[in-house]
Design an enzyme around this catalytic site. Structure first.
Site, PDB file in Angstrom:
ATOM      1  N   GLY A 103      -8.639  10.101   6.420  1.00 50.32           N
ATOM      2  CA  GLY A 103      -9.629  10.261   5.368  1.00 50.32           C
ATOM      3  C   GLY A 103     -10.930   9.716   5.925  1.00 50.32           C
ATOM      4  N   ARG A 147      -2.684  -2.002  -3.402  1.00 45.49           N
ATOM      5  CA  ARG A 147      -3.802  -1.084  -3.271  1.00 45.49           C
ATOM      6  C   ARG A 147      -3.625   0.010  -4.322  1.00 45.49           C
ATOM      7  NH1 ARG A 147      -5.642   2.204   2.000  1.00 45.49           N
ATOM      8  NH2 ARG A 147      -7.598   2.918   1.153  1.00 45.49           N
ATOM      9  N   GLY A 170     -11.272   7.851   9.458  1.00 48.47           N
ATOM     10  CA  GLY A 170      -9.834   7.878   9.740  1.00 48.47           C
ATOM     11  C   GLY A 170      -9.323   9.264   9.405  1.00 48.47           C
ATOM     12  N   ARG A 216      -8.730  17.673   4.893  1.00 44.22           N
ATOM     13  CA  ARG A 216      -9.528  17.933   3.685  1.00 44.22           C
ATOM     14  C   ARG A 216     -10.883  18.534   4.052  1.00 44.22           C
ATOM     15  NH1 ARG A 216      -9.165  12.032   1.401  1.00 44.22           N
ATOM     16  NH2 ARG A 216      -7.263  11.623   2.548  1.00 44.22           N
ATOM     17  N   MET A 248      -7.413  13.518  15.596  1.00 43.52           N
ATOM     18  CA  MET A 248      -8.554  13.533  16.518  1.00 43.52           C
ATOM     19  C   MET A 248      -8.126  13.391  17.973  1.00 43.52           C
ATOM     20  SD  MET A 248     -11.687  14.049  16.863  1.00 43.52           S
ATOM     21  CE  MET A 248     -12.480  13.976  15.265  1.00 43.52           C
ATOM     22  N   ARG A 249      -7.091  12.577  18.222  1.00 41.20           N
ATOM     23  CA  ARG A 249      -6.645  12.431  19.618  1.00 41.20           C
ATOM     24  C   ARG A 249      -6.199  13.774  20.176  1.00 41.20           C
ATOM     25  NH1 ARG A 249      -2.883   7.439  18.489  1.00 41.20           N
ATOM     26  NH2 ARG A 249      -2.907   8.687  16.618  1.00 41.20           N
ATOM     27  N   GLY A 251      -9.542   4.484  12.276  1.00 37.75           N
ATOM     28  CA  GLY A 251      -8.944   5.038  13.505  1.00 37.75           C
ATOM     29  C   GLY A 251      -9.927   5.705  14.459  1.00 37.75           C
ATOM     30  N   HIS A 311     -16.539   5.061   7.791  1.00 41.25           N
ATOM     31  CA  HIS A 311     -15.074   4.864   7.799  1.00 41.25           C
ATOM     32  C   HIS A 311     -14.469   6.208   8.199  1.00 41.25           C
ATOM     33  CE1 HIS A 311     -11.162   3.242   6.160  1.00 41.25           C
ATOM     34  NE2 HIS A 311     -10.918   4.539   6.241  1.00 41.25           N
ATOM     35  N   ASN A 352       0.876  -1.167   0.000  1.00 41.73           N
ATOM     36  CA  ASN A 352       0.000   0.000   0.000  1.00 41.73           C
ATOM     37  C   ASN A 352       0.913   1.217   0.000  1.00 41.73           C
ATOM     38  OD1 ASN A 352      -1.813   2.020   0.557  1.00 41.73           O
ATOM     39  ND2 ASN A 352      -2.717   1.019   2.350  1.00 41.73           N
ATOM     40  N   GLY A 396     -13.340   5.906  14.122  1.00 40.91           N
ATOM     41  CA  GLY A 396     -14.536   5.067  14.284  1.00 40.91           C
ATOM     42  C   GLY A 396     -14.314   3.924  15.267  1.00 40.91           C
ATOM     43  N   GLU A 397     -13.104   3.371  15.264  1.00 42.33           N
ATOM     44  CA  GLU A 397     -12.826   2.219  16.140  1.00 42.33           C
ATOM     45  C   GLU A 397     -12.449   2.631  17.561  1.00 42.33           C
ATOM     46  OE1 GLU A 397      -9.791  -0.155  14.174  1.00 42.33           O
ATOM     47  OE2 GLU A 397     -10.867   0.046  12.287  1.00 42.33           O
ATOM     48  N   GLU A 422      -8.025  -3.481   5.374  1.00 38.64           N
ATOM     49  CA  GLU A 422      -7.915  -3.367   3.909  1.00 38.64           C
ATOM     50  C   GLU A 422      -6.850  -4.326   3.372  1.00 38.64           C
ATOM     51  OE1 GLU A 422      -7.628   0.609   5.070  1.00 38.64           O
ATOM     52  OE2 GLU A 422      -8.866   1.332   3.436  1.00 38.64           O
TER      53      GLU A 422
END
Ligand code: ADP
Length: 395
Positions: free
Chosen positions: A209, A90, A207, A238, A281-282, A325, A205, A9, A327-328, A376
Site C-alpha cells: 500500500g 491496529r 509499501g 490498487r 517491486m523487487r 518496504g 510511505h 495487526n 521507500g526503505e 507501526e
C-alpha cells in the site's frame, strides 16, 4: 518486571503480533511474529530479539480466530511467567469519531463494527483480532489504534470531496490511512532532525500500500489517500488516482458488477495491472519486460506529482522522508523521485542512496532527504502503554 504489551495487526491473509516491554523511554521489542498465508498455506513465524528466527507450518483452513488463539497459546508457552498487561490493536478505520486511540468496550466495538462498510477488506479482520484477544484475555485492557486518527485534524479543503455538502456532513470524507506509520515517522524525525521536523515535511510511505503525507510541526495536514485506500498513488495491486467517469463507464457500458469493479480496482490494478508481471517491486526491478519498466516509471511519475501537490498545500518543503518496504529499500525508486524533483532543490547522494543510508541527499541539496524505517507496531505499543496507564520500567 516491566509490563508486557502485545500488539496485534490482523489483516486479510496474516495476523502479525509483537510483544513489547513497557519502558520509560520507548517500548522495547521482545519478540515479533506472524501467522502468514491464511487461506492458503498457513505458517507461524517467530523472531525473538537476539535469536534466530523460526518458522513452522500450521494446519490448512486455519481461521483468523484460530490463528489468534495459536498466537496467544504460543506467547503463554514461551513466556509463562510474563504478565500481559494490555493488548494494542491496529484498526484501519476510526471514522469521524476516533481521532485518538481508545480502550475498547462493548459500545466502542459496536461503533467500530459500524465502520465495516467504510473498510470492508480490513476492518472485519481487525475486529476479529479484538474479539479473539478479548476471549483469550477477558480482564486485560484492549486498545484500538487507528490508521485514520492521525489525519482527523485536516482542514475542510483537505477533508472534503466536491459533492453536495450533505455528503460531507454524512461523513463521506477524505479519511486518509497509514496514520500510525506517519505518526511514528513524525516522532522519529523530531529526534533525527528536530529543526526541519518543525517545518513542512512530506513522508512517502511506499509499501504494497502506498501513500504520502504532508506534515507541519509534526501534524498531518494532508495526505494522498482519501475515502478509501484506493486514492492517490498507484500501489501493488490498487489503481490509485483514477477518473470517476471511467468507473461509471465500466459499470454502465461494460456491464461490470460492483464486485467485479471492486476486484479490478483493489486486486488487479496498480503495478501488477500495468506490468502484467508482478505487484512486487523487487520482481519488477529485476524483470526485463518493458512493461515492468513502464509500471516503475508510472509509479515514480505519480509520486513526483503528489509530492509537488502536497508541497503547495504546506507552502514549501523542508524535508522529504522515504519509508516502508520500497521507500526503505529501493534506491532506484528514490533516485527517480529525488532526481525528478531537482527543480524543488533536491539533490541526491548516489552512494548514500545505494547504501540505503539514513540521509541520502547530497551536501548541495537545499532540502534533506531521509530514509527512515517505519515501525507501526512500536507506535501501537506506545499508545497502548499510555492509554492503558501502564507502569514503566527503566530501560
Ligand atoms: P506492506 O504494505 O504489505 O507492509 P511492505 O512495506 O513490506 O508492504 O513493502 C513491500 C514492498 O517493498 C514490495 O513491493 C517489495 O517488493 C518492496 N521491497 C522490499 N524490499 C525491496 C528491495 N530491496 N528493493 C525494492 N523493493 C523492495
Amino acid at each position: 518486571m516491566a509490563d508486557l504489551v502485545v500488539t496485534l495487526n490482523a489483516g486479510s491473509s496474516s495476523v502479525k503480533f509483537a510483544l513489547f516491554a513497557a519502558t520509560a523511554e520507548w517500548p522495547r521489542l521482545v519478540v515479533a511474529g506472524a501467522v502468514e498465508g491464511l487461506g492458503a498455506k498457513p505458517r507461524f513465524r517467530v523472531d525473538v530479539v537476539g535469536e534466530k528466527a523460526s518458522e513452522r507450518k500450521l494446519a490448512a483452513k486455519l481461521t483468523h480466530r484460530k490463528a489468534i488463539a495459536e498466537i496467544f497459546k504460543w506467547i503463554e508457552g514461551a513466556y509463562p511467567a510474563a504478565t500481559i498487561s494490555a493488548i494494542g490493536h491496529r484498526v484501519v478505520h476510526g471514522g469521524l469519531r476516533f481521532s485518538a486511540p481508545v480502550i475498547v468496550d462493548a459500545e466502542t466495538l459496536a461503533a467500530l463494527r459500524a465502520f465495516i462498510p467504510l473498510a470492508p477488506l480490513h476492518q472485519p479482520h481487525n475486529l476479529a483480532g479484538i474479539e479473539g484477544a478479548c476471549e483469550a484475555f477477558p480482564h486485560v485492557p484492549q486498545v484500538a489504534c487507528f490508521d485514520t486518527a492521525f489525519h482527523r485534524g485536516h482542514a475542510f479543503v483537505d477533508d472534503a470531496y466536491a459533492l453536495p455538502y450533505s455528503y460531507y456532513e454524512k461523513g463521506l470524507r477524505r479519511f486518509g490511512f497509514h496514520g500510525l506509520s506517519y505518526e511514528y515517522i513524525a516522532r522519529r524525525l523530531r529526534i533525527i532532525d528536530p529543526i526541519h521536523a518543525e517545518g513542512g515535511v512530506i513522508v512517502a510511505h511506499l509499501g504494497n500500500g502506498a501513500s504520502l503525507c504532508a506534515l507541519k510541526g509534526g501534524r498531518s495536514i494532508a495526505t494522498s489517500m482519501g475515502f478509501s485506500a484506493l486514492e492517490g498513488l498507484p500501489m501493488g495491486t490498487r489503481c490509485g488516482e483514477i477518473d470517476p467517469g471511467l468507473l461509471l463507464y465500466l459499470l454502465e457500458s461494460e456491464g461490470m458488477t460492483p464486485e467485479e469493479l471492486s476486484h479490478l480496482l483493489y486486486e488487479r490494478s496498480g503495478l501488477l495491472g500495468l506490468s502484467g508481471v508482478s505487484h512486487d517491486m523487487r520482481a519488477l526491478e529485476s524483470s526485463d519486460e518493458p512493461r515492468a519498466d513502464a509500471a516503475i516509471a508510472y509509479f515514480i511519475h505519480r509520486i513526483k506529482m503528489e509530492i509537488a501537490a502536497l508541497t503547495a498545500v504546506i507552502g514549501g518543503l523542508d524535508a522529504l522522508v522515504f519509508t516502508a518496504g520500497i521507500g526503505e529499500r529501493s534506491p532506484r525508486i528514490r533516485a527517480g523521485v529525488v532526481e525528478g524533483l531537482g527543480w524543488l532543490g533536491l539533490a541526491l547522494d548516489a552512494t548514500a542512496n545505494a547504501r540505503n543510508d539514513s540521509l541520502i541527499s547530497s551536501t548541495q541539496s537545499r532540502i534533506p532527504v531521509f530514509v527512515t524505517p517505519t515501525d507501526e507496531e512500536a507506535m501501537i505499543a506506545r499508545h497502548t502503554i499510555e492509554i492503558a496507564g501502564l507502569s514503566v520500567a527503566a530501560r
